[in-house]
Write an enzyme that holds these catalytic residues in place. Structure first.
Site, PDB file in Angstrom:
ATOM      1  CG  ASP A  61      -0.327  -0.167   2.523  1.00 26.27           C
ATOM      2  OD1 ASP A  61       0.905  -0.032   2.606  1.00 26.27           O
ATOM      3  OD2 ASP A  61      -1.057  -0.447   3.486  1.00 26.27           O
ATOM      4  CG  ASP A 100      -5.341  -5.553   3.087  1.00 32.50           C
ATOM      5  OD1 ASP A 100      -4.807  -5.051   4.104  1.00 32.50           O
ATOM      6  OD2 ASP A 100      -5.966  -4.859   2.258  1.00 32.50           O
ATOM      7  CB  CYS A 144      -9.579 -26.222  12.142  1.00 32.29           C
ATOM      8  SG  CYS A 144      -8.090 -25.501  11.415  1.00 32.29           S
ATOM      9  CB  CYS A 197      -4.479 -25.638  10.968  1.00 34.97           C
ATOM     10  SG  CYS A 197      -4.729 -25.214  12.707  1.00 34.97           S
ATOM     11  CB  CYS A 230      -6.929 -27.780  14.953  1.00 33.53           C
ATOM     12  SG  CYS A 230      -7.572 -26.094  15.146  1.00 33.53           S
ATOM     13  CG  HIS A 243      -6.484 -21.668  14.365  1.00 33.61           C
ATOM     14  ND1 HIS A 243      -7.050 -22.859  13.948  1.00 33.61           N
ATOM     15  CD2 HIS A 243      -7.525 -20.837  14.646  1.00 33.61           C
ATOM     16  CE1 HIS A 243      -8.367 -22.755  13.993  1.00 33.61           C
ATOM     17  NE2 HIS A 243      -8.676 -21.539  14.412  1.00 33.61           N
TER      18      HIS A 243
END
Length: 378
Positions: free
Chosen positions: A94, A272, A310, A312, A315, A341
């Site tokens: 940005d 974002d 989840c 991931c 988890c 996570h």
């Protein structure tokens, strides 16, 4: 004429949601896409290896912060952001405009540019549309933003009109400088920014002006700045109708499931936010059943994963009881695991969104996902 960087793949039959591909210098990016924010060249508490493991294809860095420290010349000498950070996929930067207006205590906006004092040491600096393009070129951004004038929710029409006039003039100047840099071998893209605050006629004027510019994509600014959700949704719907269908659309600063689904439903391709990693540092986990506050005593002997749905590595490997313990002990690992996570959760959500669009069932997926997400927020 600027070559198109956006390949439209599929449009949902019941909404404006769509899938596509951004063709960028450091690889293709599947859209709609959530982009993690690495303000100072790093996503807080998350390594680049973890970002690659999750599957992100593009992240952000901030021109204001990289300009102040370590300095654009240092980054350029290292091989741009990619060489400096060793993140070999895409960077969006940005312009630093938002930081000038939100962080600097002393600033003065004139038609030529903006004078401001650093939030680090109070030193005086001057940004122009041209200098910001040159800085982002040194950073070797794959997508860079024009310098714009940011206005908050509730400002007067007079202030909004002045900001829009300056932003529009700065867009033309930025594009002229960007074309000079392209002639010198720079391969990155430039997006101008739609402004106009919360006045519908100014939004229309800005969107139509930006649409007339020969740029690879368009950013929609000035949203998610404190306005109520219904105002956000209404103004986004109003603005999108004046933005070309064939160009990628980017709404800056949104990162919650509600806002992401609203943006996707209105044909937005990119967004974002620092929110996923910021709330992670406060012990908040995004789960399929809402936001889980790991600090609560009821998790003291809870040996289940933070989100049973989840997959991931957090988890799969850690319990709520352990995560609560390391958060209460202020262990650095707590921020690392929660941030990983939360980013994994949003990336997986985006995969589901793209799949639902391809299968023409986005509205149903949105309703089902958000109903579950809101069911047990804590």
């Amino acid at each position: 004429m600027v070559d198109s960087i956006f390949e439209l793949k599929h449009e949902d039959s019941a909404s404006l949601a769509r899938t596509g591909v951004l063709h960028l210098p450091h690889g293709d990016v599947q859209t709609p896409v959530f982009m993690p924010v690495g303000t100072k060249g790093t996503v807080k508490a998350v390594s680049r290896e973890s970002l690659e493991e999750i599957g992100f294809e593009i992240i952000l860095a901030n021109t204001y912060h990289m300009y102040l420290r370590p300095g654009e010349d240092v980054v350029q000498e290292a091989g741009g952001l990619h060489g400096f950070t060793r993140w070999e996929r895409n960077f969006l930067t940005d312009s630093g405009g938002f930081q000038v207006f939100s962080l600097s205590q002393l600033r003065k906006v004139e038609s030529g540019g903006v004078t401001f004092r650093s939030d680090i040491d109070g030193s005086k600096h001057f940004f122009t549309p041209e200098s910001v393009v040159r800085t982002q070129t040194k950073l070797n951004s794959d997508i860079q933003m024009q310098l714009d004038v940011c206005t908050g929710y509730g400002v007067s029409r007079e202030e909004a009109e002045r900001a829009l006039r300056i932003t529009s003039a700065w867009a033309e100047r930025a594009i002229k400088e960007w074309n000079v840099q392209r002639e010198n071998g720079y391969r990155g893209m430039l997006f101008p920014i739609v402004q106009g605050n919360f006045f519908e006629d100014l939004r229309k004027e800005s969107a139509e002006f930006v649409a007339s510019l020969d740029t690879p994509g368009i950013a929609i600014g000035g949203l998610s700045v404190g306005e109520p959700p219904d105002v956000f949704a209404g103004l986004l719907r109003h603005t999108v109708q004046f933005v070309p269908r064939e160009k990628p659309r980017y709404v800056m600063g949104i990162g919650t499931p509600d806002y992401i689904f609203e943006a996707v439903a209105n044909g937005i391709d990119m967004f974002d936010c620092v929110q996923p990693t910021r709330v992670a540092r406060h012990g908040l986990y995004l789960t399929h059943s809402g936001i889980l506050s790991i600090k609560q005593k009821r998790f003291e002997r809870d040996f289940t994963p933070p989100d049973p749905l989840c997959n991931c590595r957090v988890c799969r490997s850690y319990s709520r009881a352990y995560l609560r313990h390391i958060f209460r002990e202020q262990e650095i690992l707590s921020s690392m695991l929660a941030s990983y996570h939360n980013l994994y959760f949003l990336h997986t959500m985006m995969l589901g969104i793209r799949k639902s669009i391809e299968e023409d069932r986005f509205p149903a997926f949105r309703e089902e996902f958000l109903k579950q997400f809101r069911s047990n927020a804590v």
